[in-house]
Motif scaffolding. Structure first.
Motif, mmCIF file in Angstrom:
data_model
loop_
_atom_site.group_PDB
_atom_site.id
_atom_site.type_symbol
_atom_site.label_atom_id
_atom_site.label_comp_id
_atom_site.label_asym_id
_atom_site.label_seq_id
_atom_site.Cartn_x
_atom_site.Cartn_y
_atom_site.Cartn_z
ATOM 1 N N UNK A 171 80.213 -26.161 -96.199
ATOM 2 C CA UNK A 171 80.802 -25.612 -97.431
ATOM 3 C C UNK A 171 81.090 -26.741 -98.413
ATOM 4 N N UNK A 172 81.387 -26.371 -99.662
ATOM 5 C CA UNK A 172 81.678 -27.390 -100.682
ATOM 6 C C UNK A 172 83.048 -27.153 -101.306
ATOM 7 N N UNK A 173 83.597 -28.211 -101.897
ATOM 8 C CA UNK A 173 84.887 -28.095 -102.583
ATOM 9 C C UNK A 173 84.733 -27.150 -103.778
ATOM 10 N N UNK A 174 85.581 -26.131 -103.875
ATOM 11 C CA UNK A 174 85.409 -25.124 -104.928
ATOM 12 C C UNK A 174 85.898 -25.589 -106.295
ATOM 13 N N UNK A 175 85.197 -25.131 -107.340
ATOM 14 C CA UNK A 175 85.633 -25.430 -108.712
ATOM 15 C C UNK A 175 86.077 -24.163 -109.456
ATOM 16 N N UNK A 176 85.791 -22.985 -108.854
ATOM 17 C CA UNK A 176 86.243 -21.708 -109.429
ATOM 18 C C UNK A 176 86.852 -20.887 -108.295
ATOM 19 N N UNK A 177 87.533 -19.802 -108.648
ATOM 20 C CA UNK A 177 88.123 -18.968 -107.594
ATOM 21 C C UNK A 177 87.056 -18.205 -106.819
ATOM 22 N N UNK A 178 85.966 -17.848 -107.467
ATOM 23 C CA UNK A 178 84.856 -17.221 -106.736
ATOM 24 C C UNK A 178 84.306 -18.179 -105.680
ATOM 25 N N UNK A 179 84.139 -19.445 -106.078
ATOM 26 C CA UNK A 179 83.662 -20.460 -105.130
ATOM 27 C C UNK A 179 84.679 -20.682 -104.010
ATOM 28 N N UNK A 180 85.966 -20.591 -104.361
ATOM 29 C CA UNK A 180 87.017 -20.769 -103.349
ATOM 30 C C UNK A 180 86.859 -19.741 -102.229
ATOM 31 N N UNK A 181 86.641 -18.501 -102.598
ATOM 32 C CA UNK A 181 86.533 -17.447 -101.581
ATOM 33 C C UNK A 181 85.250 -17.581 -100.757
ATOM 34 N N UNK A 182 84.184 -18.052 -101.374
ATOM 35 C CA UNK A 182 82.945 -18.315 -100.637
ATOM 36 C C UNK A 182 83.169 -19.423 -99.609
ATOM 37 N N UNK A 183 83.800 -20.512 -100.048
ATOM 38 C CA UNK A 183 84.119 -21.634 -99.156
ATOM 39 C C UNK A 183 85.076 -21.200 -98.044
ATOM 40 N N UNK A 184 86.098 -20.424 -98.428
ATOM 41 C CA UNK A 184 87.095 -19.962 -97.450
ATOM 42 C C UNK A 184 86.460 -19.099 -96.363
#
Length: 415
Positions: free
Chosen positions: A155-168
């Motif tokens: 996974x990668x460090x998120x830059x948006x909240x959508x990316x946060x949930x993908x990473x999570x």
């Protein structure tokens, strides 16, 4: 040729003159552990070098609640300390009581208006007059990341909240707790205000959470903020309630959890554990907040004194707090950055350098905003009510977003 007696008398007169000029300053603070205690000691040493006496008035307790209780009793009894660690709108509340001293002469001589962003200098003033000296800046909207944990989950460090949930989601599948959290209302709100800033932007944040605009609090953007905030909770662990923030940070350090939303005091925990920024841990702006900055500024309010020597010592303290040498030494110990603009940052780590650059950039763009979670934005009664309403929503899985929005709107009207 002078006699020995004449020389002795002259020396005695000189010492007496120096002692007459030396004042005593009693400083109330709650910096009693680790880097904070070192930072307080640096301030003491700075004042003593100018010939004045420092009387330490340290009251343990990280949030300062105990210190404020002691301060109130001292002020009521007519025995206020020379300076006290007070911040945000509480400065204006104390000034309204008529107990704070005017520091305009020091501020003008030292050019504070030119050395501070206006949003910060305004907080240090009451009716246009300086009543406090700012010490530092903590950035609150940080996401602390363990890169090794991300690598395990691909996974990668998120830059948006959508990316946060993908990473999570990826972290969850890899058996790693996505977000380390501690269940205390200020920690809940630290997360909430980063979500609000990331989802709504700086102008929304200011209208809703600083100006407390009823239409904005009740509007569709706040609905989305609350929905996102509640979704974040699903990626914390069941043992979060009651956990202290530093224990949550330890989970990220150990790789038990991958991320934490917390101010830059968390960096001190990583450094103390022998970790290197950029390698062992990452400091990135909270999702969606790269071009904004929530600040927490520590400051010392100056109380009215009668003794001329003590007043001189107090003014010297205010001057030294904003001096470049102290700003550097103190903030290297504290993990924060200088509040004084234009400071050299070569001795600071990469997280601090990023923070300093973003502090300047957001001050210019208008997206430098005060943290509510850390007492910088609204009066204490409103702050308490808002924090409680947000924590109720976080902890009650049955509460609807509509109900939470109603509670938040009601809390914002607290006076």
């Amino acid at each position: 040729m002078q006699t020995l007696g004449a020389i002795t008398l002259a020396c005695a007169a000189l010492v007496a003159g120096q002692n007459a000029r030396a004042g005593e300053i009693e400083v109330l603070h709650w910096w009693t552990s680790g880097g904070e205690a070192k930072a307080a000691a640096a301030l003491k040493l700075t004042l003593q070098k100018s010939g004045h006496r420092w009387k330490d008035f340290a009251v343990a307790g990280g949030g300062g609640d105990s210190a404020m209780t002691v301060l109130k009793s001292r002020v009521v009894s007519g025995n206020a300390p020379s300076a006290a660690q007070i911040k945000g709108p509480s400065l204006q509340e104390w000034a309204q009581e008529g107990v704070l001293a005017n520091m305009d002469d020091v501020a003008q001589a030292e050019k504070w208006d030119e050395l501070l962003p206006k949003v910060v200098s305004d907080i240090m003033k009451y009716k246009g007059h300086y009543v406090a000296a700012p010490v530092n800046v903590h950035r609150v909207n940080w996401l602390w990341v363990n890169p090794a944990a991300l690598k395990k989950a691909n996974a990668k460090a998120p830059t948006t909240w959508d990316e946060f949930f993908t990473t999570a989601e990826a972290l969850k599948k890899a058996g790693i707790i996505p977000l380390a959290h501690g269940g205390q209302n200020w920690q809940d709100f630290t997360t909430f205000e980063s979500v609000a800033l990331g989802v709504g932007g700086a102008e929304f944040y200011k209208k809703a959470l600083v100006q407390l605009d009823p239409a904005t609090i009740s509007g569709p953007t706040m609905t989305k903020v609350l929905e996102t905030f509640k979704k974040v909770k699903g990626y914390t662990d069941k043992n979060a309630p009651g956990r202290d923030w530093n224990l949550a940070t330890a989970m990220v350090i150990k790789g038990e959890a991958a991320m934490q939303l917390m101010g830059d005091w968390a960096k001190g925990e990583f450094i103390a554990a022998g970790k290197t920024p950029g390698t062992d841990f990452l400091c990135v702006p909270a999702p969606g907040t790269a071009k904004a900055y929530t600040f927490n500024v520590d400051s010392f309010a100056m109380f009215k004194l009668k003794d001329p020597a003590n007043i001189a010592a107090q003014k010297e303290l205010a001057k030294e707090i904003m001096a470049p040498a102290f700003q550097e030494t103190f903030n290297l110990y504290k993990g924060s950055i200088p509040v004084r603009l234009g400071m050299k940052m070569d001795k600071f780590d990469d997280c601090a350098k990023t923070s300093a650059k973003d502090f300047v950039d957001t001050a210019k763009s208008g997206s430098l905003v005060p943290s509510i979670a850390h007492g910088m934005a609204v009066p204490s009664a409103v702050e308490g009510a808002i924090k409680d309403s947000v924590s109720q929503f976080w902890n009650d899985d049955k509460m609807s977003v509509a109900d939470a929005q109603g509670k938040l709107a009601a809390a914002a009207k607290t006076r």
